[in-house]
Structure formats: C-alpha cells, structure tokens
Write an enzyme that holds these catalytic residues in place. Structure first.
Site, PDB file in Angstrom:
ATOM      1  N   LYS A  51      36.729   8.956   0.112  1.00 20.43           N
ATOM      2  CA  LYS A  51      37.822   8.648  -0.815  1.00 20.43           C
ATOM      3  C   LYS A  51      38.087   9.839  -1.736  1.00 20.43           C
ATOM      4  O   LYS A  51      39.230  10.214  -1.977  1.00 20.43           O
ATOM      5  CB  LYS A  51      37.479   7.385  -1.630  1.00 20.43           C
ATOM      6  N   GLN A  95      33.355   0.754  -6.239  1.00 20.90           N
ATOM      7  CA  GLN A  95      32.931   0.585  -4.837  1.00 20.90           C
ATOM      8  C   GLN A  95      32.048  -0.664  -4.701  1.00 20.90           C
ATOM      9  O   GLN A  95      31.060  -0.817  -5.421  1.00 20.90           O
ATOM     10  CB  GLN A  95      32.169   1.847  -4.390  1.00 20.90           C
ATOM     11  N   ASP A 118      42.616  -1.441  -5.628  1.00 20.56           N
ATOM     12  CA  ASP A 118      42.120  -2.210  -4.487  1.00 20.56           C
ATOM     13  C   ASP A 118      42.933  -3.488  -4.266  1.00 20.56           C
ATOM     14  O   ASP A 118      42.829  -4.120  -3.217  1.00 20.56           O
ATOM     15  CB  ASP A 118      40.643  -2.608  -4.716  1.00 20.56           C
TER      16      ASP A 118
END
Ligand code: NDP
Length: 282
Positions: A51, A95, A118
C-alpha cells in the site's frame, strides 16, 4: 480469457498518478494517506508495504504509523482521533486484523467517515445500501472494475457471490445488484453449493478456502472472479478457485496472484483521491 488484474491495476495507477500531479498543482497540496499497523503479522506487513509503495507511486503524502502489538485500544483511538483532527490528512487506514485485546469495530467507528478510505464505517456502509454517494470498500470495487475492464455484460445476468463477509461478499453483492444483475449470495450453510454456483453467469468467490471451487461447480463460459488469497503448505499463494481445472471451461477468470489483489490496492488509491477531493471542495 485471463483477466490480468496486475496490468489493469498498473494502467489505472498511471492514470491516477497524472490526476494527482494535476490536483496537487491546482490545490497546492498532495492527497495524504496515513496507514496504521499494529504488531508484526507478516501478511499484514506485506500488505502495508504494498500500500505504501502504491501511495509513493501515485504521488501521495502520508505517514506509516507502526505500533507495538501491546498498544492499548485507548492509545490507538487517541492516535486515530489526532488524525481525524489533522486537516492535512485525507485518509486513515488501520490494517486489519487487530490483536485480540482491541475491539475492531470500535476502531472502525473511530475513523471519521470522511477519511474512511476502507469504506468500513457504519455511516458509509449505510450509504452504500441506501444508494447514496459514498466510499465503497476497496476489494468489492476492484472486483467491479475487473468485470468492467473485461467487458463482462452484467445487466440481467445471474451473479453468484460465494461468501457473505462485511468486507467482500455483502458489498460486492450490492454493487452487482446496482448493475442490474440477479444476485445470489451463497455461504457455508448453502444447501447445494455446486448447483448454486453452476447457475452463475458471473461467479465471485470470497471464502478463504484454497482451491475449493472446482470445474464441476462452474457453468461453461462463466466469468469467474477469485478474491481468495491462501498460502498453502508448499508456500504457494492460491485462490479459492481451482484455477487449473476451472480456467479451461470459464469464459474469463482472474489468476491468483495477479487478479483481485492488485486491484484492491489500486482502489485504495482511488478512495484516497475521492476523500481528498471531497475535503478540498468543502
Ligand atoms: P471471511 O472469513 O470473513 O468470510 C468467508 C465467507 O465464506 C463466510 O461468509 C463463510 O460463510 C463463507 N464460507 C466459508 N466456508 C464455506 C464453504 N465451505 N462453503 C461456502 N461458503 C463458505 O473472509 P473474507 O471475506 O474476509 O475473505 C475471503 C477471502 O478473500 C480470503 O481468502 C481472504 O484472504 C481474501 N481476501 C482478499 C482480498 C484481496 O485483496 N484480494 C481482500 C480481502 C479478502 P458463513 O458466513 O456461513 O460462515
């Protein structure tokens, strides 16, 4: 046809890089994504590395915040709160999974919905199901982008999604519904999974069981999108679909690795740009 997610993702990232350069010049600052990782789970560390690499490629600003496995929930929430308040930060990604002593849902809900790259915050989930403009979770959006890029017709066709998680199965089903597919969601209690899958013109599999979908479960000519990422005993990464047996009969199929995975990261970049644009326009 093999749907080459890696190539499609690269192409989209190149477009975004140009877009980011133009936006940064216009507004005097770059999009900024902060990534928070707790602990040293090797899979999570590898995802985070990919990422960060993508943010660098696209020309974002951002910080990687590495916290010890033992960090308290309170401290994590404090750090998120700080980023929520920081006007320079457009996106916050924590995460997952988190260590057991931390309530994952509390963390998801602590992120400001407008920085929720997200798309997991309940506000954004609700907006998705209410057909309102929102931040859509990255993997489901990546699946849709692959279907679009592969020229798979969707309207009026039968899509079967295997898996009903909040991060993949359910949102992907909603996005397919939005494209006028007739959607079936299958799961571990589905009575005859093979027969259900064989009805699919479009089969999206997000189960987390290596090579579970075999050729006898696939309608010849179907488009098969394999979301699964599983490391098997010999160290190889494989999907939830038995690629060797399914590829010859599928009309189109994504490989693992190099299918949905790279698209997920690319969609994270797209979501960050969206958050940036919305905040700039406020
Ligand atoms: P979850 O474990 O949250 O959900 C799995 C789903 O599969 C559940 O709904 C479960 O059903 C269903 N399931 C389990 N066993 C069976 C079975 N035997 N038959 C039918 N359905 C079954 O997984 P995720 O959705 O988070 O992830 C799925 C896979 O996708 C994993 O391999 C994960 O690594 C991968 N993944 C890949 C990403 C990418 O970027 N490519 C991103 C996110 C995930 P039930 O609800 O009944 O228990």
């Amino acid at each position: 046809m093999i749907i080459d997610g890696k190539q499609i993702a690269q192409h989209l990232k190149e477009e975004m890089r140009e877009q980011v350069a133009a936006l940064s010049a216009q507004y005097g600052r770059k999009p900024c994504l902060d990534v928070i990782i707790v602990g040293e789970n090797p899979a999570s560390m590898s995802y985070v590395r990919s990422k960060i690499k993508a943010t660098e490629y696209c020309g974002f600003d951002g910080e990687l915040i590495q916290l010890p496995e033992t960090v308290s929930q309170e401290e994590l929430l404090r750090i998120i709160g700080e980023r929520n308040e920081n006007d320079h930060v457009d996106g916050i990604l924590v995460q997952l999974p988190l260590p057991k002593h931390i309530d994952e849902q509390a963390v998801i809900e602590a992120i400001s919905p407008e920085k929720d790259v997200d798309g997991f915050h309940p506000t954004n989930v609700a907006k998705l199901w209410l057909d309102q403009k929102t931040i859509v979770p990255c993997t489901p959006m990546g699946v849709m982008a692959l279907l679009e890029q592969s020229g798979t017709p969707l309207q009026g066709r039968h899509a079967v999604v295997v898996g009903r998680s909040n991060i993949v199965g359910k949102p992907v089903a909603k996005l397919l519904l939005d494209k006028n597919c007739t959607v079936t969601i299958a799961h571990s209690r589905t009575a005859d999974l093979a027969a259900t899958c064989r009805e699919a013109d479009i089969l999206v599999v997000a189960v987390g069981r290596p090579q579970m979908i075999t050729a006898d479960m696939v309608k010849p000519g179907a488009t098969v999108i394999d979301v699964g990422i599983n490391r098997i005993a010999d160290g190889r990464l494989v999907g939830d679909v038995d690629y060797e047996s399914v590829a010859p009969i599928a009309g189109a199929i994504t490989p693992v690795p190099g299918g949905v995975g790279p698209m997920t990261i690319t969609m994270l970049m797209r979501n960050t740009i969206e958050c940036y644009k919305q905040r700039i326009n406020k």
